[in-house]
Write a protein that holds these residues in place. Sequence first.
Motif, PDB file in Angstrom:
ATOM      1  N   THR A 248      -5.535  -0.552  -1.876  1.00 25.82           N
ATOM      2  CA  THR A 248      -6.042   0.731  -1.385  1.00 25.82           C
ATOM      3  C   THR A 248      -7.175   0.468  -0.402  1.00 25.82           C
ATOM      4  O   THR A 248      -7.637  -0.672  -0.243  1.00 25.82           O
ATOM      5  CB  THR A 248      -6.571   1.585  -2.539  1.00 25.82           C
ATOM      6  OG1 THR A 248      -7.710   0.909  -3.126  1.00 25.82           O
ATOM      7  CG2 THR A 248      -5.506   1.809  -3.608  1.00 25.82           C
ATOM      8  N   THR A 249      -7.638   1.534   0.226  1.00 24.95           N
ATOM      9  CA  THR A 249      -8.801   1.424   1.107  1.00 24.95           C
ATOM     10  C   THR A 249      -9.987   0.838   0.353  1.00 24.95           C
ATOM     11  O   THR A 249     -10.744   0.033   0.897  1.00 24.95           O
ATOM     12  CB  THR A 249      -9.156   2.808   1.682  1.00 24.95           C
ATOM     13  OG1 THR A 249      -8.072   3.265   2.498  1.00 24.95           O
ATOM     14  CG2 THR A 249     -10.417   2.738   2.533  1.00 24.95           C
TER      15      THR A 249
ATOM     16  N   LEU B 139      -3.559   1.159   6.382  1.00 27.37           N
ATOM     17  CA  LEU B 139      -3.822  -0.137   5.763  1.00 27.37           C
ATOM     18  C   LEU B 139      -2.854  -1.213   6.218  1.00 27.37           C
ATOM     19  O   LEU B 139      -3.256  -2.364   6.425  1.00 27.37           O
ATOM     20  CB  LEU B 139      -3.761  -0.014   4.237  1.00 27.37           C
ATOM     21  CG  LEU B 139      -5.090   0.192   3.508  1.00 27.37           C
ATOM     22  CD1 LEU B 139      -4.851   0.365   2.019  1.00 27.37           C
ATOM     23  CD2 LEU B 139      -6.063  -0.941   3.773  1.00 27.37           C
TER      24      LEU B 139
ATOM     25  N   LEU C 250     -12.655   6.439   9.025  1.00 29.43           N
ATOM     26  CA  LEU C 250     -11.347   6.929   8.628  1.00 29.43           C
ATOM     27  C   LEU C 250     -11.250   8.447   8.696  1.00 29.43           C
ATOM     28  O   LEU C 250     -10.163   8.998   8.912  1.00 29.43           O
ATOM     29  CB  LEU C 250     -11.006   6.456   7.209  1.00 29.43           C
ATOM     30  CG  LEU C 250     -10.761   4.952   7.035  1.00 29.43           C
ATOM     31  CD1 LEU C 250     -10.521   4.629   5.569  1.00 29.43           C
ATOM     32  CD2 LEU C 250      -9.571   4.486   7.869  1.00 29.43           C
TER      33      LEU C 250
ATOM     34  N   ASN D 197       0.861  -1.189   0.000  1.00 30.92           N
ATOM     35  CA  ASN D 197       0.000   0.000   0.000  1.00 30.92           C
ATOM     36  C   ASN D 197       0.889   1.229   0.000  1.00 30.92           C
ATOM     37  O   ASN D 197       2.092   1.140   0.241  1.00 30.92           O
ATOM     38  CB  ASN D 197      -0.948   0.019   1.212  1.00 30.92           C
ATOM     39  CG  ASN D 197      -0.226  -0.026   2.536  1.00 30.92           C
ATOM     40  OD1 ASN D 197       0.290  -1.067   2.947  1.00 30.92           O
ATOM     41  ND2 ASN D 197      -0.176   1.102   3.235  1.00 30.92           N
TER      42      ASN D 197
ATOM     43  N   GLU E 186       0.247   7.855   1.936  1.00 30.29           N
ATOM     44  CA  GLU E 186      -1.123   8.358   1.870  1.00 30.29           C
ATOM     45  C   GLU E 186      -2.126   7.525   2.657  1.00 30.29           C
ATOM     46  O   GLU E 186      -3.142   8.050   3.109  1.00 30.29           O
ATOM     47  CB  GLU E 186      -1.572   8.446   0.405  1.00 30.29           C
ATOM     48  CG  GLU E 186      -0.772   9.459  -0.406  1.00 30.29           C
ATOM     49  CD  GLU E 186      -1.239   9.568  -1.841  1.00 30.29           C
ATOM     50  OE1 GLU E 186      -2.226   8.885  -2.201  1.00 30.29           O
ATOM     51  OE2 GLU E 186      -0.624  10.328  -2.614  1.00 30.29           O
ATOM     52  N   GLU E 187      -1.884   6.227   2.813  1.00 28.73           N
ATOM     53  CA  GLU E 187      -2.837   5.343   3.488  1.00 28.73           C
ATOM     54  C   GLU E 187      -2.120   4.413   4.455  1.00 28.73           C
ATOM     55  O   GLU E 187      -2.209   3.188   4.368  1.00 28.73           O
ATOM     56  CB  GLU E 187      -3.629   4.517   2.460  1.00 28.73           C
ATOM     57  CG  GLU E 187      -4.518   5.344   1.558  1.00 28.73           C
ATOM     58  CD  GLU E 187      -5.374   4.478   0.647  1.00 28.73           C
ATOM     59  OE1 GLU E 187      -6.620   4.565   0.730  1.00 28.73           O
ATOM     60  OE2 GLU E 187      -4.800   3.715  -0.151  1.00 28.73           O
TER      61      GLU E 187
ATOM     62  N   LEU F  61      -7.198   8.706   8.309  1.00 27.90           N
ATOM     63  CA  LEU F  61      -6.748   8.786   6.919  1.00 27.90           C
ATOM     64  C   LEU F  61      -6.228  10.187   6.608  1.00 27.90           C
ATOM     65  O   LEU F  61      -6.994  11.121   6.355  1.00 27.90           O
ATOM     66  CB  LEU F  61      -7.890   8.419   5.967  1.00 27.90           C
ATOM     67  CG  LEU F  61      -7.517   8.289   4.489  1.00 27.90           C
ATOM     68  CD1 LEU F  61      -6.442   7.230   4.293  1.00 27.90           C
ATOM     69  CD2 LEU F  61      -8.741   7.960   3.652  1.00 27.90           C
TER      70      LEU F  61
END
Length: 500
Positions: free
Chosen positions: A466-467, A366, A490, A358, A362-363, A413
């Motif tokens: 990704t999410t 995860l 999130l 991931n 940015e995320e 997030l």
Amino acid sequence: MKKRKFAIRLGFILVIIGLSLLLFQKGHQKEIQKITEEIMINCPRYEMDVTFYPEEKRIAVIEKVAITNDKAKAFQELYFHLYPNAFKSLDEAPFPKEEIQQAYPDGFEPGYLYVKKISDESSKVNFEIENTILKVMPSKLLEPQDKLVLTIEFDVKIPPALGRFGYGQNTFNLANWYPILAVYDEKGWHKDPYYCVGDPFYSEMGLYDVSIRAPKAYKIAASGSLQEKIVEAGNNVIWNFKTELVRDFAWISSNKFAVESATVDNTQLMSYYFEGENKKYGLKALEYAKNALGFFNEYFGKYPYSHYSVVASDFYIGGMEFPNLVMIGNEFYGSSGFFEYVVVHETAHQWWYGLVGNNQVEEAWLDEALAEYSTLLYYDYFYGRKNGQKVYEQAILNPYKLYEAAHTPGPILRPLSEFVDWKDYSAAVYHKGTIMVKDLEGRIGKGKLQQALRYYFEQNLYKNATTADFIKALNHVTGVDWTDYINDCLRSTDILDKAS
């Protein structure tokens, strides 16, 4: 007679079920093999010849990287990360200002990567460097499906830093140490800096063939599998490592290492520790990693690699994951505390970020929240639900409540650039993220969540998820749309109200 007929029928049914399961497993293995082969066709391939000079605190490297343009557009420029350049100056070093003394206990000295020359198959290649980004201009346009082999000659100065990249009294930590091709996706080239909070890395799978020439007094733990050790005349040994599909390549070297090993399914497990009194804890690390690897194999899906190493390191931050290898701060080898927790958490990262990647910039939730949740599952399994709940409260819930009482919490997030410090990052990504996953477990049941995680693992193996992919797995297993729930959690600043 009726009992005998019933037994025959039951035996026949069991045989049919067994054959069906066997056919399913074979079909599943073929599908995974197909995915693996498809990714291997186009992934970057790195060959590196490294000479290690521990007395000079440097390495000299010739790197060849074979690149296939698997995108729909042509490229005039390619971008690589040069992470060591983040260590050039004290002001820019990727550590929080309040932790500089911990990072550099013996004082600051710069670290960096110096590119001497880049060439392709036919000629010298122009390049530009800006901080941690290398821009390479190949001699001709790289059209879709074109292949290019670049040769990059460079030196690396290793700083006296107790982080992912640096050296201490016992180890040289060589992580994020070489030019690695940046990810190009629907958003373009990802040229993120080396943030001082979080794990600022995002990379695609690649194949590595790395030879490291080192003085014979030094042992090396590395990503991949050791193919051979060549003893040269004089004082050097060449260590050759090759990987299967991995996201990057890390290695740790010491002239104080002792090693213990075990086997888990088809994986050789190695525990590196420092000779002397640490053997007890080296064996403990081996035990914890063996239990975790075996449990996660059954719970999420098989670990496909032949080697995995847990390595004691001069690393003040706790633990850090890399393909086939994790760093564990040496301070844990000598006290119980969170030693087991850290080893298990980093082992869980072999699944979450290692096998299913991931964008950690940015995320970050995860991989971190799933690794934390996986650690809680381990404690549930080995120590019972009551003890597992106690660990959840001590490691996740109560620390978050303490943070929330003194701070205004931010959403889970967020990109790394929006986190104030490590406390903010830990509260949001580790604690709030795990609270959300635990709440989800309560809503759909532990069994359904396991199914969703297995589906998520299988669908995104060797890829970057990704999410949206996580939500897709939940929806597939439950038949319910969890988009609003996950997105609300999130983005919420009050997870305890949202997840209830």
